[in-house]
Scaffold this motif. Structure first.
Motif, PDB file in Angstrom:
ATOM      1  N   GLU A 336       0.849  -1.192   0.000  1.00 26.48           N
ATOM      2  CA  GLU A 336       0.000   0.000   0.000  1.00 26.48           C
ATOM      3  C   GLU A 336       0.888   1.247   0.000  1.00 26.48           C
ATOM      4  N   VAL A 337       1.160   1.785  -1.185  1.00 25.23           N
ATOM      5  CA  VAL A 337       2.077   2.922  -1.290  1.00 25.23           C
ATOM      6  C   VAL A 337       1.342   4.241  -1.467  1.00 25.23           C
ATOM      7  N   GLU A 338       0.029   4.186  -1.658  1.00 27.10           N
ATOM      8  CA  GLU A 338      -0.717   5.424  -1.819  1.00 27.10           C
ATOM      9  C   GLU A 338      -0.865   6.131  -0.475  1.00 27.10           C
ATOM     10  N   GLY A 339      -1.215   7.414  -0.527  1.00 22.90           N
ATOM     11  CA  GLY A 339      -1.375   8.188   0.690  1.00 22.90           C
ATOM     12  C   GLY A 339      -2.497   7.658   1.569  1.00 22.90           C
ATOM     13  N   THR A 340      -2.402   7.931   2.862  1.00 21.97           N
ATOM     14  CA  THR A 340      -3.414   7.464   3.807  1.00 21.97           C
ATOM     15  C   THR A 340      -4.144   8.630   4.453  1.00 21.97           C
ATOM     16  N   SER A 341      -4.071   9.809   3.844  1.00 19.61           N
ATOM     17  CA  SER A 341      -4.740  10.967   4.426  1.00 19.61           C
ATOM     18  C   SER A 341      -6.254  10.809   4.318  1.00 19.61           C
ATOM     19  N   HIS A 342      -6.958  11.494   5.225  1.00 19.76           N
ATOM     20  CA  HIS A 342      -8.411  11.420   5.234  1.00 19.76           C
ATOM     21  C   HIS A 342      -8.991  11.972   3.932  1.00 19.76           C
ATOM     22  N   GLU A 343      -8.377  13.010   3.400  1.00 11.90           N
ATOM     23  CA  GLU A 343      -8.863  13.608   2.160  1.00 11.90           C
ATOM     24  C   GLU A 343      -8.779  12.621   1.004  1.00 11.90           C
ATOM     25  N   ILE A 344      -7.650  11.943   0.872  1.00 10.69           N
ATOM     26  CA  ILE A 344      -7.467  10.971  -0.203  1.00 10.69           C
ATOM     27  C   ILE A 344      -8.450   9.823  -0.052  1.00 10.69           C
ATOM     28  N   ASN A 345      -8.601   9.323   1.178  1.00  9.85           N
ATOM     29  CA  ASN A 345      -9.508   8.207   1.404  1.00  9.85           C
ATOM     30  C   ASN A 345     -10.964   8.600   1.170  1.00  9.85           C
ATOM     31  N   SER A 346     -11.309   9.841   1.476  1.00  8.12           N
ATOM     32  CA  SER A 346     -12.664  10.320   1.216  1.00  8.12           C
ATOM     33  C   SER A 346     -12.937  10.369  -0.286  1.00  8.12           C
ATOM     34  N   GLN A 347     -11.951  10.825  -1.046  1.00 10.37           N
ATOM     35  CA  GLN A 347     -12.090  10.842  -2.501  1.00 10.37           C
ATOM     36  C   GLN A 347     -12.238   9.422  -3.046  1.00 10.37           C
ATOM     37  N   TYR A 348     -11.487   8.505  -2.473  1.00 17.85           N
ATOM     38  CA  TYR A 348     -11.533   7.107  -2.892  1.00 17.85           C
ATOM     39  C   TYR A 348     -12.917   6.516  -2.643  1.00 17.85           C
ATOM     40  N   LEU A 349     -13.491   6.812  -1.471  1.00 20.39           N
ATOM     41  CA  LEU A 349     -14.822   6.319  -1.128  1.00 20.39           C
ATOM     42  C   LEU A 349     -15.878   6.882  -2.074  1.00 20.39           C
ATOM     43  N   ASN A 350     -15.849   8.194  -2.300  1.00 21.72           N
ATOM     44  CA  ASN A 350     -16.820   8.804  -3.194  1.00 21.72           C
ATOM     45  C   ASN A 350     -16.678   8.290  -4.621  1.00 21.72           C
ATOM     46  N   GLY A 351     -15.445   8.040  -5.023  1.00 25.04           N
ATOM     47  CA  GLY A 351     -15.223   7.478  -6.351  1.00 25.04           C
ATOM     48  C   GLY A 351     -15.789   6.075  -6.482  1.00 25.04           C
ATOM     49  N   ALA A 352     -15.633   5.270  -5.429  1.00 31.02           N
ATOM     50  CA  ALA A 352     -16.144   3.896  -5.451  1.00 31.02           C
ATOM     51  C   ALA A 352     -17.668   3.885  -5.503  1.00 31.02           C
ATOM     52  N   ILE A 353     -18.297   4.776  -4.746  1.00 27.83           N
ATOM     53  CA  ILE A 353     -19.758   4.860  -4.749  1.00 27.83           C
ATOM     54  C   ILE A 353     -20.265   5.317  -6.112  1.00 27.83           C
ATOM     55  N   SER A 354     -19.627   6.333  -6.684  1.00 28.72           N
ATOM     56  CA  SER A 354     -20.026   6.819  -8.000  1.00 28.72           C
ATOM     57  C   SER A 354     -19.869   5.736  -9.063  1.00 28.72           C
ATOM     58  N   LEU A 512     -25.037   3.733   0.014  1.00 25.86           N
ATOM     59  CA  LEU A 512     -25.532   3.667  -1.362  1.00 25.86           C
ATOM     60  C   LEU A 512     -26.992   4.101  -1.439  1.00 25.86           C
ATOM     61  N   GLN A 513     -27.767   3.697  -0.436  1.00 23.98           N
ATOM     62  CA  GLN A 513     -29.169   4.101  -0.396  1.00 23.98           C
ATOM     63  C   GLN A 513     -29.300   5.609  -0.228  1.00 23.98           C
ATOM     64  N   LYS A 514     -28.471   6.156   0.656  1.00 26.59           N
ATOM     65  CA  LYS A 514     -28.502   7.600   0.892  1.00 26.59           C
ATOM     66  C   LYS A 514     -28.108   8.369  -0.370  1.00 26.59           C
ATOM     67  N   ARG A 515     -27.057   7.891  -1.036  1.00 25.61           N
ATOM     68  CA  ARG A 515     -26.582   8.555  -2.254  1.00 25.61           C
ATOM     69  C   ARG A 515     -27.635   8.471  -3.358  1.00 25.61           C
TER      70      ARG A 515
END
Length: 519
Positions: A336-354, A512-515
């Motif tokens: 796991e070499v990618e960043g672990t910041s909350h901002e990056i992980n939040s983007q990752y989550l929103n991207g996965a949901i989209s 997913l339901q909320k989104r």
């Protein structure tokens, strides 16, 4: 049947020397999409050029290119080596004031506990054969009688980035996946004793070709998850590890492991093992040098699984980083070499949901592309690969995903088990995990020419195991009650509850339901 020249089964009715493969690509894919237990394919790869990719051949193909090896100990009760950081072991296991020797006996050798060297395959071959190595060489600090080396998770597209033509030597299209070759495959090269800790893969199912040497696989079904004491520490996207050293279990701390139903098989060169979705597996090299190639097959279920992984990543990184912001190496896997910041992980989550919601729209619009296999509807749709190459995190091409059969019990009745497809059967109860354990017997099925069936030794009359229901959350086993000396609930204890698969699945559905409602 597909015909091929070189090795395999005589067609009996064709011309002299005409050889055939036991399954057409369409039939092989039907089997893979239906099976809910591990099985070994034989006589399917005898004409693959990659079948000749032993370590010496790969050394010539790589022309001195260095690859990274993970170093671990063969016998954890006899080695105390300064190259392996004892402080890391103590931190991870949370049992300060004990020696490295004790720690390693109690837990699996996770990747966070290993050291790493960069070396050529030529240097690896010299070291693994016990020949004297240069004092300044990469393996100079490691006695090969006490240590193993493992070049694992090496994406062929990265390994052969300067020689991409050889990627065509891997022909997964023979298993019903057109266009899939070495570009979607990973390479594994190990010495005697090299192993992968017991884990399950969150995404897809797995096809594994054994090229050189033998590997022993210990597998456990998804319904035994509670008995494997799952953990997300160390954290790696798409991998859920077991706290149990399955070949030397600590039953005092993990008593429920006795209830887990072990399946064992030794994989020989020329054979391809199919590992179904969410089956736990521990893999160990049992010959001086082993080479394997695998490919994770994307499945329809992976779309929601990626949302669940994004939630898990956010929770693990938030809590563990808050606990000790300066020591990510203790809990974050080296892959796991990618960043672990909350901002990056939040983007990752929103991207996965989209991506999940977009996929559902596309799938609904593609009803005209549906096709049937034994009455089961399938839909082809784009999906990213299981893992990213840690060396080349470039934008990936999209790959088709595949839907598992919903009525698998009915389809499994028609699975053609026999000489060319060997089921991996449950081991006998109450037998040692290291000696005397029953395993699917494929020894003797393999000729010296490389993985071709000659006779069937496994008892085919034994029933094929049907997929059982995964235990409810209330039945999930925790080892916290057995740790009487632990005076407080640790961050890892809290994470075990928060990222429990049942909990994460519920959170994903709510998000997913909320989104969806907000669209």
């Amino acid at each position: 049947m597909t015909t091929a020249a070189g090795a395999g089964r005589d067609s009996g009715g064709g011309g002299e020397g005409e050889l055939v493969k036991p399954f057409t690509p369409e039939k092989a894919k039907e089997i893979i999409m239906s099976l809910q237990q591990p099985a070994v394919f034989c006589n399917m790869v005898f004409d693959w050029p990659a079948q000749h990719w032993n370590a010496k051949c790969l050394s010539k193909l790589l022309c001195g290119k260095q690859i990274r090896f993970r170093m671990g100990m063969k016998k954890t009760d006899t080695v105390n080596h300064p190259q392996l950081d004892g402080a890391v072991f103590v931190c991870i296991c949370d049992i300060a004031h004990r020696s490295i020797r004790c720690v390693l006996n109690a837990v699996p050798q996770f990747e966070t506990m290993c050291s790493y060297v960069d070396a050529t395959l030529e240097e690896f071959l010299v070291w693994s054969c016990g020949q004297s190595v240069s004092v300044a060489g990469p393996f100079s600090h490691y006695d090969n009688s006490k240590f193993w080396a493992y070049a694992d998770y090496k994406y062929l597209a990265s390994v052969f980035e300067d020689n991409t033509d050889v990627l065509q030597n891997v022909v997964w299209s023979d298993f019903g996946f057109p266009g899939r070759n070495g570009r979607e495959s990973t390479l594994w090269i190990g010495s005697l004793g090299a192993n992968t800790p017991c884990h399950l893969d969150s995404y897809g199912c797995n096809l594994v070709l054994q090229v050189q040497g033998r590997k022993r696989w210990h597998l456990f079904p998804p319904e035994d998850t509670a008995f494997l004491y799952p953990t997300r520490i160390p954290y790696e996207e798409s991998s859920v590890f077991s706290k149990v050293n399955v070949v030397n279990p600590d039953l005092k701390h993990f008593p429920q492991f006795l209830k887990a139903q072990r399946h064992m098989v030794t994989l020989y060169p020329g054979q391809v093992l199919f590992v179904p979705r969410h089956w736990w597996h521990y893999v160990e090299s049992i010959d001086p040098i082993t080479v394997s190639i695998n490919s994770w097959i994307e499945l329809e279920e992976d779309h929601q699984a990626r949302v669940e992984e994004a939630i898990t990543r956010m929770l693990v990184c938030a809590l563990k980083a808050a606990e000790d912001p300066t020591n990510t190496k203790a809990w974050l896997n080296p892959t796991e070499v990618e960043g672990t910041s909350h901002e990056i992980n939040s983007q990752y989550l929103n991207g996965a949901i989209s991506a999940y919601l977009e996929h559902n729209k596309v799938a609904e619009a593609l009803t005209s592309t549906e096709f049937k296999i034994n009455g089961e509807h399938r839909v082809e749709a784009p999906l990213k690969k299981r893992k990213l190459d840690v060396h080349t995190r470039t934008k990936e091409k999209k790959s088709p995903c595949h839907k598992l059969a919903t009525d698998t019990a009915k389809l499994e009745e028609n699975i053609p088990f026999g000489l060319d497809l060997i089921p991996v059967l449950p081991s006998l109860q109450n037998e040692s995990s290291e000696k005397g354990t029953a395993e699917s017997d494929v020894k003797g099925l393999v000729s010296e020419s490389g993985g071709h069936v000659e006779k069937l030794n496994c008892a085919q009359e034994q029933p094929v195991m049907n997929k059982a229901e995964i235990p409810l959350a209330g039945n999930i086993v925790s080892d916290s009650t057995t740790c009487h000396s632990q005076p407080f609930i640790s961050t890892d204890d809290l994470l075990d509850c928060l990222v429990d698969p049942k909990v994460i699945s519920l959170v994903a559905q709510l998000l997913l339901q909320k989104r969806t409602c907000n669209l």
